[in-house]
Design an enzyme around this catalytic site. Structure first.
Site, PDB file in Angstrom:
ATOM      1  N   LYS A  51       0.831  -1.202   0.000  1.00 30.56           N
ATOM      2  CA  LYS A  51       0.000   0.000   0.000  1.00 30.56           C
ATOM      3  C   LYS A  51       0.869   1.257   0.000  1.00 30.56           C
ATOM      4  O   LYS A  51       0.584   2.218  -0.725  1.00 30.56           O
ATOM      5  CB  LYS A  51      -0.930  -0.014   1.212  1.00 30.56           C
ATOM      6  CG  LYS A  51      -2.025  -1.067   1.126  1.00 30.56           C
ATOM      7  CD  LYS A  51      -2.741  -1.291   2.446  1.00 30.56           C
ATOM      8  CE  LYS A  51      -3.754  -2.417   2.331  1.00 30.56           C
ATOM      9  NZ  LYS A  51      -4.393  -2.774   3.606  1.00 30.56           N
ATOM     10  N   GLN A  95      -4.522  -1.700   9.719  1.00 25.44           N
ATOM     11  CA  GLN A  95      -4.355  -3.014   9.113  1.00 25.44           C
ATOM     12  C   GLN A  95      -4.868  -4.111  10.042  1.00 25.44           C
ATOM     13  O   GLN A  95      -4.501  -4.183  11.205  1.00 25.44           O
ATOM     14  CB  GLN A  95      -2.869  -3.256   8.786  1.00 25.44           C
ATOM     15  CG  GLN A  95      -2.597  -4.560   8.056  1.00 25.44           C
ATOM     16  CD  GLN A  95      -3.237  -4.606   6.677  1.00 25.44           C
ATOM     17  OE1 GLN A  95      -3.126  -3.658   5.902  1.00 25.44           O
ATOM     18  NE2 GLN A  95      -3.887  -5.698   6.359  1.00 25.44           N
ATOM     19  N   ASP A 118     -11.327   2.605   4.175  1.00 27.26           N
ATOM     20  CA  ASP A 118     -11.600   1.172   4.083  1.00 27.26           C
ATOM     21  C   ASP A 118     -13.097   0.898   3.977  1.00 27.26           C
ATOM     22  O   ASP A 118     -13.513  -0.194   3.602  1.00 27.26           O
ATOM     23  CB  ASP A 118     -11.049   0.448   5.318  1.00 27.26           C
ATOM     24  CG  ASP A 118      -9.759  -0.300   5.021  1.00 27.26           C
ATOM     25  OD1 ASP A 118      -9.495  -0.578   3.833  1.00 27.26           O
ATOM     26  OD2 ASP A 118      -9.010  -0.616   5.965  1.00 27.26           O
TER      27      ASP A 118
END
Length: 282
Positions: A51, A95, A118
């Site tokens: 990422k 994460q 997200d």
């Protein structure tokens, strides 16, 4: 059989995003994504690195916070609180998975919905369920939808099976398909007869994390198969949840693993982050 090439499509999308991000830069806006990693999970480290690399490649500033495994829940929440009020940060991503002593739901709810790139915050989930585009959509299901659209696959009326009920992929995936006019069944670990559902399906999306879960005898001729699974075999090979070699012989469209859904997930994360920066500018 046609391969749904997520890698090629993601490159095209990223180049378009690069141009959009350049326009924001010319207006004085430096797009910024903050990624928080707690612990030393190898797979998580790989995802975070990919990422950060993608951000750098396409002109997005990346802030990576690598926290110790023993970081307390309050310490993590304090960091998120600081990033929530930092106007230079447009996207915040924690994460997953988190260490057992940290409440995942509490952490995800603590991220302000306007920076939840997200798409996991309850407010953004609400927007999705109402069919509104105001919020952020989860990256993996959104990537699947973009992939299907790019190959001009009309979802209206398709009998669809989603295997997996996670809040990250399965549930939002089913909702997006419903919003697009598909008829959707969700199957999971407690489903009595998976084959009963999959044999009649026009479209099957598998996100269960189980090697060879979907086999050739479970699908009909001409089926469309999207494999979201990522599994590493003992020999180091990366495979999905689908018996690709045999299922592909019956499929009209199918995603490879790797090179299918994975690259699209990263592209959608960048898209959501740039969308957030644009919202901030406006």
């Amino acid at each position: 059989m046609i391969l749904l090439d997520g890698k090629a499509l993601s490159i095209k999308i990223k180049e378009e995003l690069k141009e959009k991000n350049q326009i924001l830069k010319e207006k004085g806006m430096q797009t910024c994504l903050a990624v928080i990693l707690v612990g030393n999970n190898p797979a998580s480290q790989t995802y975070v690195n990919s990422k950060a690399k993608a951000c750098e490649e396409y002109g997005i500033k990346s802030l990576v916070y690598r926290l110790d495994e023993n970081t307390t829940q309050n310490e993590l929440l304090a960091l998120i609180h600081t990033l929530n009020y930092d106007d230079s940060v447009h996207g915040i991503l924690v994460q997953l998975p988190l260490p057992m002593h940290i409440n995942k739901n509490l952490v995800l709810e603590s991220i302000t919905s306007s920076k939840d790139v997200d798409g996991f915050h309850p407010i953004n989930v609400g927007y999705l369920n109402l069919g509104l585009e105001s919020g952020f959509l989860p990256c993996t299901p959104l990537g699947v939808m973009k992939l299907l659209k790019a190959y001009e696959i009309n979802l209206e009326g398709l009998d669809t099976v989603v295997i997996g009920e996670s809040n990250i992929v399965g549930r939002p995936m089913a909702t997006m398909l419903l919003n697009a006019g598909a008829s959707v069944s969700i199957c999971h670990i407690k489903t009595k007869d998976l084959k009963l559902y999959t044999q009649k399906a026009d479209l099957i999306i598998v996100a269960a994390g189980c090697v060879n879960l979907l086999r050739s005898d479970m699908v009909k001729e001409g089926v469309i198969v999207i494999d979201v699974g990522i599994n590493r075999l003992e020999n180091g090979q990366i495979v999905g949840d689908v018996d690709f070699e045999n299922v592909s012989k019956k499929a009209s469209f199918i995603t490879p693993v790797p090179g299918g859904v994975g690259p699209m997930t990263i592209a959608m994360l960048l898209e959501n982050t740039i969308k957030s920066a644009k919202n901030r500018l406006n």
